[in-house]
Design an enzyme around this catalytic site. Structure first.
Site, PDB file in Angstrom:
ATOM      1  N   GLU A  29     -29.382   3.533 -55.146  1.00  0.00           N
ATOM      2  CA  GLU A  29     -29.405   4.880 -54.592  1.00  0.00           C
ATOM      3  C   GLU A  29     -29.728   4.840 -53.098  1.00  0.00           C
ATOM      4  OE1 GLU A  29     -32.268   6.817 -57.057  1.00  0.00           O
ATOM      5  OE2 GLU A  29     -31.168   6.333 -58.896  1.00  0.00           O
ATOM      6  N   GLU A  60     -30.536   5.186 -62.936  1.00  0.00           N
ATOM      7  CA  GLU A  60     -31.079   3.833 -63.025  1.00  0.00           C
ATOM      8  C   GLU A  60     -30.452   3.051 -64.170  1.00  0.00           C
ATOM      9  OE1 GLU A  60     -33.240   5.971 -60.256  1.00  0.00           O
ATOM     10  OE2 GLU A  60     -32.932   6.534 -62.360  1.00  0.00           O
ATOM     11  N   GLN A  82     -35.167   2.728 -56.489  1.00  0.00           N
ATOM     12  CA  GLN A  82     -35.810   3.324 -55.311  1.00  0.00           C
ATOM     13  C   GLN A  82     -37.335   3.274 -55.351  1.00  0.00           C
ATOM     14  OE1 GLN A  82     -35.116   7.644 -54.001  1.00  0.00           O
ATOM     15  NE2 GLN A  82     -33.521   6.464 -52.941  1.00  0.00           N
ATOM     16  N   TYR A  86     -39.199   4.756 -61.291  1.00  0.00           N
ATOM     17  CA  TYR A  86     -37.914   5.280 -61.755  1.00  0.00           C
ATOM     18  C   TYR A  86     -37.193   4.345 -62.715  1.00  0.00           C
ATOM     19  CZ  TYR A  86     -38.276   8.362 -57.616  1.00  0.00           C
ATOM     20  OH  TYR A  86     -38.675   9.269 -56.664  1.00  0.00           O
ATOM     21  N   PRO A  89     -35.709   4.630 -67.369  1.00  0.00           N
ATOM     22  CA  PRO A  89     -34.428   4.848 -68.055  1.00  0.00           C
ATOM     23  C   PRO A  89     -33.594   3.576 -68.195  1.00  0.00           C
ATOM     24  CG  PRO A  89     -34.818   6.594 -66.467  1.00  0.00           C
ATOM     25  CD  PRO A  89     -35.858   5.539 -66.220  1.00  0.00           C
ATOM     26  N   HIS A 129     -44.532   7.982 -57.800  1.00  0.00           N
ATOM     27  CA  HIS A 129     -44.064   7.068 -56.762  1.00  0.00           C
ATOM     28  C   HIS A 129     -45.083   5.965 -56.482  1.00  0.00           C
ATOM     29  CE1 HIS A 129     -41.973  10.887 -56.023  1.00  0.00           C
ATOM     30  NE2 HIS A 129     -40.996  10.176 -55.497  1.00  0.00           N
TER      31      HIS A 129
END
Length: 337
Positions: A29, A60, A82, A86, A89, A129
């Site tokens: 991404e 992902e 990223q 994340y 998945p 994050h």
């Protein structure tokens, strides 16, 4: 040797790998035109074209699934997730496909895939994050898991990961991206120009996967750490005045058991440090290994210093992180044993 931040070293590793091997492709991404959210892939698309460095949809599972197919076909994809938060998945693709393809095919297929992920907190990114999910991958046979702590290792280990025929999870501590974390403070304050670890060899070179490094020699207690915690452990040793030997593991899977046992048998004590939560963290595996292989050399129980067993507490993240005071208290405790 040129001086680089970790971001620049990672970018240079991509450049070197892509120049040496046309089968190396980079995608994820915003990694193409934008150069990645942290700019680790900046300039790659301009230099190598959109067929070798390109942007993916926000998926992902799609990124990793596509990369596995490319790797089985003969390419060497290096993809960016990223943020490590994340990756969930894509976890099924990593565990059920990437980690098993060599064994399921009896060696007919390999999976030379590198999955890069910024990991850990310290940038005020909040709960989604800032996570440190390394233990989820060290439990999976067939993967390799790498965590560099400085620019030269980041470059050498990333090139080695891309050239490896096995899937590699490459975790990049965000607190170390733009400067060294000296361990005494809550932000990176020492410019790389004043830090020897900013010197990065030009051109192609690799650091061996599965080999730890002694960052600080000592005789009283062994501290096992990786990533940002290497600097915090060094600061704790300095502030406490305890003659601690700090081991930078660099690779968690496979872990360098020889380096660990050599140090612990010398010191007779061990403290394990990591940013992730305590329960079922990688420190539990390290503690078990030390107990199994160094039991008769231990003068005190192995002590762990970690993050809390809570969802990532954004408002209290600098308390959540192991700091020099917490690690120093653990060093003093094992010295009393």
């Amino acid at each position: 040797m040129p001086r680089m931040t970790m971001i620049e070293a990672i970018r240079d590793a991509h450049m070197v790998a892509m120049e040496r091997d046309d089968d190396v492709v980079v995608f994820g991404e915003d990694v193409g035109y934008f150069g990645g959210v942290f700019r680790c892939t900046q300039g790659l698309q301009e230099r190598f074209g959109r067929e070798r460095c390109f942007d993916s949809p926000i998926s992902e599972c799609g990124i990793v699934g596509t990369a596995i197919g490319m790797a089985a076909y003969g390419l060497r994809p290096c993809v960016e997730i990223q943020f490590a938060d994340y990756v969930y998945p894509a976890y099924d693709q990593i565990v059920s496909e990437a980690a098993r393809i060599r064994h399921r095919s009896a060696g007919d297929f390999t999976c030379p895939l590198t999955i890069r992920m910024p990991t850990g907190g310290g940038i005020f990114g909040g709960q989604t994050h800032s996570q440190s999910p390394e233990a989820l991958f060290t439990h999976v046979s067939g993967l390799k898991v790498v965590v560099p702590s400085n620019p030269i290792d980041a470059k050498g280990l990333l090139i080695a990961s891309i050239e490896d025929d096995n899937p590699v999870i490459f975790l990049e501590p965000k607190r170390l991206y733009n400067g060294p974390f000296d361990g005494h403070h809550d932000k990176p304050i020492i410019p790389w120009s004043k830090h020897p670890l900013g010197d990065v060899q030009a051109g192609h070179f690799t650091e061996p996967l599965g080999k730890a490094v002694v960052r600080r020699e000592g005789s009283a207690v062994t501290v096992l750490a990786y990533g940002t915690m290497v600097y915090v452990a060094e600061a704790a040793a300095e502030e406490s005045g305890i003659d601690a030997e700090v081991i930078d593991l660099r690779t968690l899977l496979p872990v360098d058991l020889d380096a660990i046992t050599k140090s612990v048998r010398k010191t007779g004590r061990c403290v394990v440090v990591h940013e992730a939560t305590l329960t079922s963290g990688f420190g539990a595996e390290l503690s078990a290994l030390v107990q199994e292989h160094c039991f008769y050399h231990l003068e005190a129980p192995v002590r762990r210093v970690t993050g809390w067993d809570t969802p990532y507490p954004h408002a209290q993240e600098w308390t959540y992180f192991p700091g020099p005071a917490r690690i120093g208290a653990a060093l003093a405790e094992v010295m009393e044993g």
